[in-house]
Design a protein around this motif. Sequence first.
Motif, PDB file in Angstrom:
ATOM      1  N   LYS A 145       0.837  -1.208   0.000  1.00 62.07           N
ATOM      2  CA  LYS A 145       0.000   0.000   0.000  1.00 62.07           C
ATOM      3  C   LYS A 145       0.868   1.252   0.000  1.00 62.07           C
ATOM      4  O   LYS A 145       0.620   2.193  -0.750  1.00 62.07           O
ATOM      5  N   TYR A 146       1.904   1.245   0.834  1.00 57.64           N
ATOM      6  CA  TYR A 146       2.794   2.400   0.904  1.00 57.64           C
ATOM      7  C   TYR A 146       3.571   2.580  -0.396  1.00 57.64           C
ATOM      8  O   TYR A 146       3.833   3.707  -0.808  1.00 57.64           O
TER       9      TYR A 146
ATOM     10  N   MET B 247       2.477   9.723  -5.071  1.00 56.09           N
ATOM     11  CA  MET B 247       3.021  10.999  -4.611  1.00 56.09           C
ATOM     12  C   MET B 247       4.241  11.413  -5.433  1.00 56.09           C
ATOM     13  O   MET B 247       4.425  12.596  -5.717  1.00 56.09           O
ATOM     14  N   SER B 248       5.042  10.448  -5.828  1.00 55.28           N
ATOM     15  CA  SER B 248       6.223  10.758  -6.649  1.00 55.28           C
ATOM     16  C   SER B 248       5.812  11.296  -8.005  1.00 55.28           C
ATOM     17  O   SER B 248       6.418  12.251  -8.511  1.00 55.28           O
ATOM     18  N   MET B 249       4.783  10.702  -8.596  1.00 57.83           N
ATOM     19  CA  MET B 249       4.309  11.187  -9.896  1.00 57.83           C
ATOM     20  C   MET B 249       3.755  12.604  -9.775  1.00 57.83           C
ATOM     21  O   MET B 249       4.007  13.455 -10.633  1.00 57.83           O
TER      22      MET B 249
ATOM     23  N   LEU C  95      -0.535  15.217   4.691  1.00 53.68           N
ATOM     24  CA  LEU C  95      -1.046  13.907   5.103  1.00 53.68           C
ATOM     25  C   LEU C  95       0.072  12.891   5.008  1.00 53.68           C
ATOM     26  O   LEU C  95       0.819  12.853   4.032  1.00 53.68           O
ATOM     27  N   SER C  96       0.187  12.050   6.010  1.00 53.36           N
ATOM     28  CA  SER C  96       1.184  10.983   5.985  1.00 53.36           C
ATOM     29  C   SER C  96       0.627   9.785   5.208  1.00 53.36           C
ATOM     30  O   SER C  96      -0.575   9.692   4.957  1.00 53.36           O
ATOM     31  N   PHE C  97       1.512   8.868   4.849  1.00 51.09           N
ATOM     32  CA  PHE C  97       1.057   7.643   4.205  1.00 51.09           C
ATOM     33  C   PHE C  97       0.082   6.908   5.106  1.00 51.09           C
ATOM     34  O   PHE C  97      -0.885   6.310   4.641  1.00 51.09           O
TER      35      PHE C  97
ATOM     36  N   THR D 197      -7.524   6.320   5.429  1.00 47.46           N
ATOM     37  CA  THR D 197      -8.717   6.829   4.758  1.00 47.46           C
ATOM     38  C   THR D 197      -9.302   5.769   3.833  1.00 47.46           C
ATOM     39  O   THR D 197     -10.510   5.533   3.819  1.00 47.46           O
ATOM     40  N   VAL D 198      -8.433   5.121   3.059  1.00 47.42           N
ATOM     41  CA  VAL D 198      -8.898   4.070   2.140  1.00 47.42           C
ATOM     42  C   VAL D 198      -9.441   2.891   2.945  1.00 47.42           C
ATOM     43  O   VAL D 198     -10.522   2.364   2.639  1.00 47.42           O
TER      44      VAL D 198
END
Length: 132
Positions: A49-50, A57-59, A89-91, A97-98
């Motif tokens: 997931k991370y 996030m990188s994209m 927001l952190s990972f 949230t998901v």
Amino acid sequence: MRKPLIAILGLLTILMLSAPALAENLSSSDAKHPGVSLEAWKNSTQAEKYAFLLGLMSMVEMEKTWQGEHPLPFKQSLIPSWSAGLADLSFEQISATVDSYIVANPGNMKRQVLEVLWFQLVQPKLTTSLGK
């Protein structure tokens, strides 16, 4: 120049190692709609997931950097929206949230993770910022 290259190589390594595990979680019906469904998310490890979130996030960050000081107008790019929606927001928070959405909506397991992130995290901040 070396640090960004090392970071990109590290990211690619993580994604390459995680991709087969995520792909195993995809059903044959998911193959028609590329992306990560909530079903695949639920069956993934926290590391997978991370890795997905790191790739996302990188994209966003790469595109934001590419656009530079003169980003594309709102109607031409979603990057500013994604960047603002996921800022601060952190990972762990994004993943939670998901996971919370899955618990609250068990009948929507074919829905895409990106769709959930958009409607649960990005759009509410966008609506708030546009309303001001």
